[in-house]
Design a protein around this motif. Structure first.
Motif, PDB file in Angstrom:
ATOM      1  N   PHE A 240       0.846  -1.196   0.000  1.00 18.84           N
ATOM      2  CA  PHE A 240       0.000   0.000   0.000  1.00 18.84           C
ATOM      3  C   PHE A 240       0.878   1.242   0.000  1.00 18.84           C
ATOM      4  CE2 PHE A 240      -2.838  -3.251   1.514  1.00 18.84           C
ATOM      5  CZ  PHE A 240      -4.074  -2.901   0.979  1.00 18.84           C
ATOM      6  N   LYS A 241       0.592   2.150  -0.928  1.00 20.51           N
ATOM      7  CA  LYS A 241       1.385   3.368  -1.059  1.00 20.51           C
ATOM      8  C   LYS A 241       0.494   4.608  -1.052  1.00 20.51           C
ATOM      9  CE  LYS A 241       5.626   1.740  -3.156  1.00 20.51           C
ATOM     10  NZ  LYS A 241       6.691   2.086  -4.123  1.00 20.51           N
ATOM     11  N   SER A 242       1.123   5.743  -0.745  1.00 22.11           N
ATOM     12  CA  SER A 242       0.445   7.033  -0.794  1.00 22.11           C
ATOM     13  C   SER A 242       0.395   7.542  -2.231  1.00 22.11           C
ATOM     14  CB  SER A 242       1.203   8.033   0.081  1.00 22.11           C
ATOM     15  OG  SER A 242       0.790   9.348  -0.181  1.00 22.11           O
ATOM     16  N   LEU A 243      -0.622   8.330  -2.557  1.00 24.13           N
ATOM     17  CA  LEU A 243      -0.691   8.937  -3.891  1.00 24.13           C
ATOM     18  C   LEU A 243       0.558   9.755  -4.192  1.00 24.13           C
ATOM     19  CD1 LEU A 243      -4.410  10.171  -4.071  1.00 24.13           C
ATOM     20  CD2 LEU A 243      -3.400   8.233  -5.301  1.00 24.13           C
ATOM     21  N   ASP A 244       1.164  10.337  -3.166  1.00 27.10           N
ATOM     22  CA  ASP A 244       2.389  11.112  -3.372  1.00 27.10           C
ATOM     23  C   ASP A 244       3.546  10.244  -3.865  1.00 27.10           C
ATOM     24  OD1 ASP A 244       1.297  13.543  -2.692  1.00 27.10           O
ATOM     25  OD2 ASP A 244       2.031  13.516  -0.621  1.00 27.10           O
ATOM     26  N   GLN A 245       3.433   8.944  -3.691  1.00 25.45           N
ATOM     27  CA  GLN A 245       4.493   8.022  -4.121  1.00 25.45           C
ATOM     28  C   GLN A 245       4.261   7.461  -5.518  1.00 25.45           C
ATOM     29  OE1 GLN A 245       3.919   5.589  -0.412  1.00 25.45           O
ATOM     30  NE2 GLN A 245       6.154   5.658  -0.327  1.00 25.45           N
ATOM     31  N   MET A 246       3.147   7.828  -6.137  1.00 24.94           N
ATOM     32  CA  MET A 246       2.850   7.307  -7.477  1.00 24.94           C
ATOM     33  C   MET A 246       3.827   7.919  -8.480  1.00 24.94           C
ATOM     34  SD  MET A 246      -0.699   7.341  -9.711  1.00 24.94           S
ATOM     35  CE  MET A 246      -1.580   6.230  -8.605  1.00 24.94           C
ATOM     36  N   GLN A 247       4.591   7.067  -9.137  1.00 18.75           N
ATOM     37  CA  GLN A 247       5.614   7.530 -10.078  1.00 18.75           C
ATOM     38  C   GLN A 247       5.185   7.403 -11.534  1.00 18.75           C
ATOM     39  OE1 GLN A 247       9.130   5.305  -8.915  1.00 18.75           O
ATOM     40  NE2 GLN A 247       9.634   6.794  -7.337  1.00 18.75           N
ATOM     41  N   LEU A 248       4.148   6.627 -11.787  1.00 20.89           N
ATOM     42  CA  LEU A 248       3.723   6.395 -13.163  1.00 20.89           C
ATOM     43  C   LEU A 248       2.201   6.321 -13.204  1.00 20.89           C
ATOM     44  CD1 LEU A 248       4.548   5.696 -16.117  1.00 20.89           C
ATOM     45  CD2 LEU A 248       4.506   3.285 -15.440  1.00 20.89           C
ATOM     46  N   LYS A 249       1.612   7.063 -14.135  1.00 18.52           N
ATOM     47  CA  LYS A 249       0.168   6.989 -14.382  1.00 18.52           C
ATOM     48  C   LYS A 249      -0.050   6.235 -15.680  1.00 18.52           C
ATOM     49  CE  LYS A 249      -0.297  11.668 -12.532  1.00 18.52           C
ATOM     50  NZ  LYS A 249      -0.591  13.066 -12.897  1.00 18.52           N
ATOM     51  N   GLN A 250      -0.975   5.312 -15.673  1.00 14.57           N
ATOM     52  CA  GLN A 250      -1.230   4.537 -16.872  1.00 14.57           C
ATOM     53  C   GLN A 250      -2.701   4.609 -17.275  1.00 14.57           C
ATOM     54  OE1 GLN A 250       0.707   0.687 -15.833  1.00 14.57           O
ATOM     55  NE2 GLN A 250       2.172   1.226 -17.427  1.00 14.57           N
ATOM     56  N   TYR A 251      -2.921   4.467 -18.581  1.00 12.58           N
ATOM     57  CA  TYR A 251      -4.268   4.548 -19.138  1.00 12.58           C
ATOM     58  C   TYR A 251      -4.432   3.405 -20.140  1.00 12.58           C
ATOM     59  CZ  TYR A 251      -3.303   9.231 -17.416  1.00 12.58           C
ATOM     60  OH  TYR A 251      -2.926  10.290 -16.628  1.00 12.58           O
ATOM     61  N   ARG A 252      -5.544   2.706 -20.045  1.00 10.82           N
ATOM     62  CA  ARG A 252      -5.748   1.582 -20.951  1.00 10.82           C
ATOM     63  C   ARG A 252      -7.254   1.294 -21.083  1.00 10.82           C
ATOM     64  NH1 ARG A 252      -6.688  -3.218 -19.129  1.00 10.82           N
ATOM     65  NH2 ARG A 252      -5.455  -4.217 -20.754  1.00 10.82           N
TER      66      ARG A 252
END
Length: 250
Positions: free
Chosen positions: A238-250
Motif C-alpha cells: 500500500f502506497k500514498s498517492l504522493d508516491q505514485m511515479q507512473l500513471k497509466q491509461y488503458r
C-alpha cells in the motif's frame, strides 16, 4: 466546439464541456481494468488525471470519499494506523466543518486530505470561478485545522467531469483522482456484511490499483483489516498517492 477560458490572468483553450460520468470495465480473473471503451481516456491522459498507477508493480493506492460522517471513519483510521497503511481522504465542506477532529487526525496520522468540493455539485455544469470557489473553501478549512496548507488532489463529485473541468482544476494546481477498484458501497441502507465488502474488493485487485471506498459503509470498516492483510499476503504494497511515479491509461 472549442472555447477560450480566462482564469487568474491566464488564457487557454478548452474543448466542449460535455459531461462524462466516470466508469470502467472492472478487473476480473486477474485481467487489468480498462477505460478504453468509455470515450474519455484521452481527456484523462491530457490532463494527467489518475486512473491507474504502475501496472507492472504490485502497488495499491487506498482512497476514501468522505461526504458525511456515519460513525465508521475512526474505526477505519484505527485499522490504518495499526497496519501502517497510508490513505487519501477526499472531504467535502460539510465534512470538514462537521468533523474537525477527524480531519485533524487524518493529517496527524500521515494521510493525504483531498478535495471533494464544498457542496458536492456537478462540476461539469458550473463556471470556472465557482469551481475555484468550491475548491478554495475546502482548502482554507483544511489549512485552519491541519499543517496541510496545500491540497493537491481532487475527486470530482459523483465522478462527473468534463474536459474543461479537468483543465480548470489542473490549472489551479489539482490532480484529479479517479479509481480502478470500486463497488456499490455508498448506500447505507444496503450493507451486506463485512465478507461482501471483502469479496468485492479482493476480486478486483490488480497491480497499480486505485481503490475507491466510502467511509459511510459499515461493511468497509469491518472488512478493512482483512483486506489489508490478505492483499499483503498476495505481495501487494500500500502506497500514498504522493508516491505514485507512473500513471497509466488503458
Amino acid at each position: 466546439m472549442v472555447s477560450v477560458v480566462q482564469h487568474s490572468g491566464q488564457v487557454w483553450a478548452q474543448d466542449d464541456n460535455r459531461p462524462y460520468h466516470f466508469g470502467f470495465k472492472k478487473s476480473k480473473d486477474g485481467k487489468l481494468p480498462s477505460i478504453a471503451e468509455e470515450g474519455f481516456m484521452g481527456i484523462l491522459q491530457k490532463h494527467g488525471a489518475i486512473f491507474l498507477g504502475d501496472t507492472e508493480k504490485k502497488e495499491l493506492y487506498l482512497t476514501f470519499d468522505n461526504g458525511y460522517e456515519n460513525g465508521y471513519t475512526a474505526q477505519l483510521l484505527n485499522v490504518l494506523k495499526d497496519k501502517k497503511v497510508p490513505a487519501a481522504f477526499f472531504v467535502t465542506g460539510h465534512y470538514v466543518k462537521d468533523q474537525p477532529e477527524l480531519v485533524k487526525r487524518m493529517a496527524e496520522e500521515g494521510h493525504i486530505i483531498g478535495n471533494h468540493s464544498w457542496s458536492h455539485p456537478d462540476m461539469s455544469s458550473i463556471s470556472a470561478s465557482r469551481m475555484k470557489d468550491e475548491l478554495d473553501k475546502v482548502k482554507v478549512e483544511i489549512a485552519k485545522l491541519t499543517p496541510q496548507s496545500e491540497v493537491k488532489y481532487l475527486r470530482p463529485p459523483r465522478g462527473i467531469f468534463s474536459d474543461q473541468m479537468l483543465g480548470v482544476s489542473q490549472n489551479i494546481g489539482y490532480t484529479s483522482v479517479f479509481w480502478s477498484v470500486a463497488y456499490r458501497d455508498w448506500d447505507t441502507k444496503k450493507q451486506h456484511g463485512w465478507n461482501y465488502a471483502y469479496q468485492q474488493v479482493m476480486a478486483q485487485l490488480h497491480p497499480g490499483a486505485v481503490i475507491l471506498l466510502h467511509s459511510v459503509s459499515q461493511d468497509n470498516a469491518e472488512a478493512m483489516g482483512k483486506i489489508i492483510d490478505d492483499a499483503r499476503s498476495q505481495g501487494y504494497e500500500f502506497k500514498s498517492l504522493d508516491q505514485m511515479q507512473l500513471k497509466q491509461y488503458r
